[in-house]
Design a protein around this motif. Sequence first.
Motif, short mmCIF file in Angstrom:
data_model
loop_
_atom_site.label_atom_id
_atom_site.label_comp_id
_atom_site.label_asym_id
_atom_site.label_seq_id
_atom_site.Cartn_x
_atom_site.Cartn_y
_atom_site.Cartn_z
N PRO A 1 0.84 -1.21 0.00
CA PRO A 1 0.00 0.00 0.00
C PRO A 1 0.87 1.26 0.00
CG PRO A 1 -0.81 -1.60 1.60
CD PRO A 1 0.51 -2.12 1.12
N ARG A 2 0.37 2.27 -0.67
CA ARG A 2 1.15 3.52 -0.77
C ARG A 2 1.40 4.16 0.59
NH1 ARG A 2 -1.36 6.70 -6.06
NH2 ARG A 2 -0.70 5.16 -7.62
N TRP A 3 0.43 4.08 1.46
CA TRP A 3 0.59 4.76 2.74
C TRP A 3 1.71 4.15 3.57
CZ3 TRP A 3 -0.17 2.79 7.68
CH2 TRP A 3 -0.86 1.56 7.79
N TRP A 4 1.99 2.83 3.30
CA TRP A 4 3.14 2.23 3.97
C TRP A 4 4.43 2.97 3.60
CZ3 TRP A 4 2.83 -3.87 3.88
CH2 TRP A 4 1.65 -4.28 4.55
N TRP A 5 4.56 3.28 2.31
CA TRP A 5 5.76 3.99 1.85
C TRP A 5 5.82 5.39 2.46
CZ3 TRP A 5 9.70 1.64 -0.22
CH2 TRP A 5 9.49 0.46 -0.94
N LEU A 6 4.66 6.03 2.57
CA LEU A 6 4.64 7.37 3.16
C LEU A 6 5.07 7.33 4.62
CD1 LEU A 6 1.33 8.78 1.63
CD2 LEU A 6 3.68 9.35 0.96
N VAL A 7 4.53 6.34 5.34
CA VAL A 7 4.91 6.20 6.76
C VAL A 7 6.39 5.87 6.88
CG1 VAL A 7 4.53 4.83 8.85
CG2 VAL A 7 2.58 5.58 7.48
N LYS A 8 6.87 4.97 6.02
CA LYS A 8 8.28 4.60 6.08
C LYS A 8 9.17 5.81 5.84
CE LYS A 8 11.49 1.08 4.47
NZ LYS A 8 11.64 -0.15 3.67
N THR A 9 8.79 6.66 4.85
CA THR A 9 9.55 7.89 4.59
C THR A 9 9.52 8.82 5.81
OG1 THR A 9 8.98 7.71 2.25
CG2 THR A 9 9.77 9.84 3.02
N TRP A 10 8.35 8.95 6.40
CA TRP A 10 8.21 9.80 7.58
C TRP A 10 9.06 9.27 8.74
CZ3 TRP A 10 7.13 14.18 9.71
CH2 TRP A 10 6.75 14.27 11.05
N GLN A 11 9.02 7.97 8.94
CA GLN A 11 9.78 7.39 10.04
C GLN A 11 11.30 7.58 9.83
OE1 GLN A 11 8.02 6.99 12.54
NE2 GLN A 11 7.41 4.84 12.81
N TYR A 12 11.76 7.40 8.64
CA TYR A 12 13.20 7.60 8.40
C TYR A 12 13.57 9.08 8.48
CZ TYR A 12 14.39 2.78 7.35
OH TYR A 12 14.64 1.45 7.47
N PHE A 13 12.61 9.94 8.15
CA PHE A 13 12.85 11.37 8.34
C PHE A 13 13.04 11.67 9.82
CE2 PHE A 13 10.97 15.53 9.41
CZ PHE A 13 11.87 16.38 8.78
N LEU A 14 12.16 11.09 10.66
CA LEU A 14 12.29 11.28 12.10
C LEU A 14 13.61 10.70 12.63
CD1 LEU A 14 8.65 10.49 13.32
CD2 LEU A 14 9.71 12.74 13.00
N VAL A 15 13.98 9.54 12.08
CA VAL A 15 15.28 8.97 12.49
C VAL A 15 16.42 9.91 12.13
CG1 VAL A 15 16.91 7.09 12.02
CG2 VAL A 15 14.50 6.57 12.40
N LEU A 16 16.32 10.49 10.91
CA LEU A 16 17.36 11.42 10.48
C LEU A 16 17.43 12.65 11.40
CD1 LEU A 16 19.52 12.27 8.44
CD2 LEU A 16 17.68 13.25 7.02
N VAL A 17 16.22 13.17 11.75
CA VAL A 17 16.17 14.32 12.66
C VAL A 17 16.78 13.96 14.01
CG1 VAL A 17 14.64 15.87 13.93
CG2 VAL A 17 14.22 15.39 11.49
N SER A 18 16.47 12.75 14.48
CA SER A 18 17.01 12.31 15.77
C SER A 18 18.53 12.21 15.71
CB SER A 18 16.40 10.97 16.17
OG SER A 18 15.00 11.08 16.32
#
Length: 563
Positions: free
Chosen positions: A438-455
């Motif tokens: 599902p597309r939203w999985w990819w969106l969430v995955k991108t968001w999560q890695y963005f948060l990891v990057l910010v962290s």
Amino acid sequence: MTTSAIPAKSPVGTGGIPVPVTGALDGAPGLTDRLDRLDRLVELGTGRLDAPILADAAVLLDRAGQRLRLSGEHTVVTLAGGTGSGKSSLFNAICGLELSPTGVRRPMTSKAHACVWGLDGAGPLLDWLDVDKRHRYARASALDLERADSSLQGLVLIDLPDHDSIQALHRAEVDRFVTIADLLVWVVDPQKYADAALHRNYIVPFARHAGVTLIVLNQVDKLQPAEVDDCVTDLRRLLEAEGLADPRIVTTSAVSEEGVAGFRDVLVDTVAARRARSERLIADVDKVSERFTEFRGAAEPPKGVDEARRTELVQALTDAAGAPAVAEAMESAYELRASDFVGWPVSALITRLRSDPLRRMRLTELRDELRGAFTGPIGAQQGDVDTALQGVTDGVAAELPAPWARSVRAAARSQAAELPEALGDALKDALPSFNQVPRWWWLVKTWQYFLVLVSILGVAWIGLLIAYGLFEVGDAPTGLVGEAGLIPYVAILVVCTLGMGALTASACRNMVALQSAKHGERMEQHMRERIAVVAEEKVLGPVSAELDTYAQFRDNVEAVRGG
């Protein structure tokens, strides 16, 4: 008066069947259709009904086909009777010549003798009747045609051996002719007209042939006039009691020629009508059709398996194939697959550091194992499939005649051995591809890695603040990394980022749990639809086809009976 032997001429067509001499059916247009319907009954009943009735019908069809191809201008009349009944004398009296031997010694007639009025087309007919060429006679001279008995033109009169002869070959000859003659004439005498052998072996079995049966009470010269009436009355009572409806009885005496003229008149009328051939075949068809009637149930047959039993069968096959377990396994696989996309990468990293080979195997090989489970020789268990098939025809076959109930049940199980593999293929084809995300999985995955990057950036920022702000390792390139007072704020940012990632993962897990349940339901429904197709093809279709065959059988029975 002149007689001549009929020449041995027998033109035949393809396959040895006599060439048709006439296409007329003696004024019985429905006979051909009834024979066609009888042929269809044999076809429909093959493998379902008892072999003897099908064999008898097939013999009749063959005999009728051959008889209708032969001369319709001739009427085959047999004179049959017991020892001493005087049938040969009566035969000679009708012919006007001593053609068949008579005498005191019994039996005198050992072979069938035939006298024919009119030669055209008679040769192939007599060949089919298998009358010996030495015992064929013709009344065809110019002198004969000028006589009054020229009205017998078209008559084939046959004198048979005694039906009660001690010679088995004689009885076999009688048995053969009584099944193929157009008109059956039974010659009896006043002393033995109630002979059990005659009535048991011929009158009762051919009781339905009253229209093509004539009883001749011969030797009435031995009786007083009143005794003749008493004999006729008693004979009629006996025949009617045995099922011969409205029997035709003629009294004669070959010695005094009393009644011979009346008998000849009956033959004249029969020959002139030219209906005996078709009437005999119609009587034969009537007799055979009655035997088919017992296999035609009174109730209208169902069109197919009702919806309730269809649903029950599909559910039983679904359970037998293990579709619910597969759907549950795919639901788990869906959750595991989703965790790679919507889970918090930090938690996933920690899990990987703990090295869980079982999880890795389930993620990468679960679907392949599920697909492989249905490609082998087992699939659904045969015992479970057999159990599923037991109840599908109970209601359908309940009111069917026994042979058709058996055939419907056999149709339901006709492809039972193929069902397990077919069900396995249906489940295998229903499994989705893991590449579909599902597309939203990819969106969430991108968001999560963005948060990891910010962290990660936040942690690095804190490190720089400690190094330049607290320990003053050097000149800070900018105030953002030289102010130690920013450390709490950056730490709060990092904590919020990590918390946001954890909260996102938790929320997504709840969404995945809901979707996985729906995914499992969709999977099970999809597999059920595939199994329904298999059930229709392997079980319900054959059952419906068998019920349709039974419906055609019922219709053809009615048509053969003339209904």
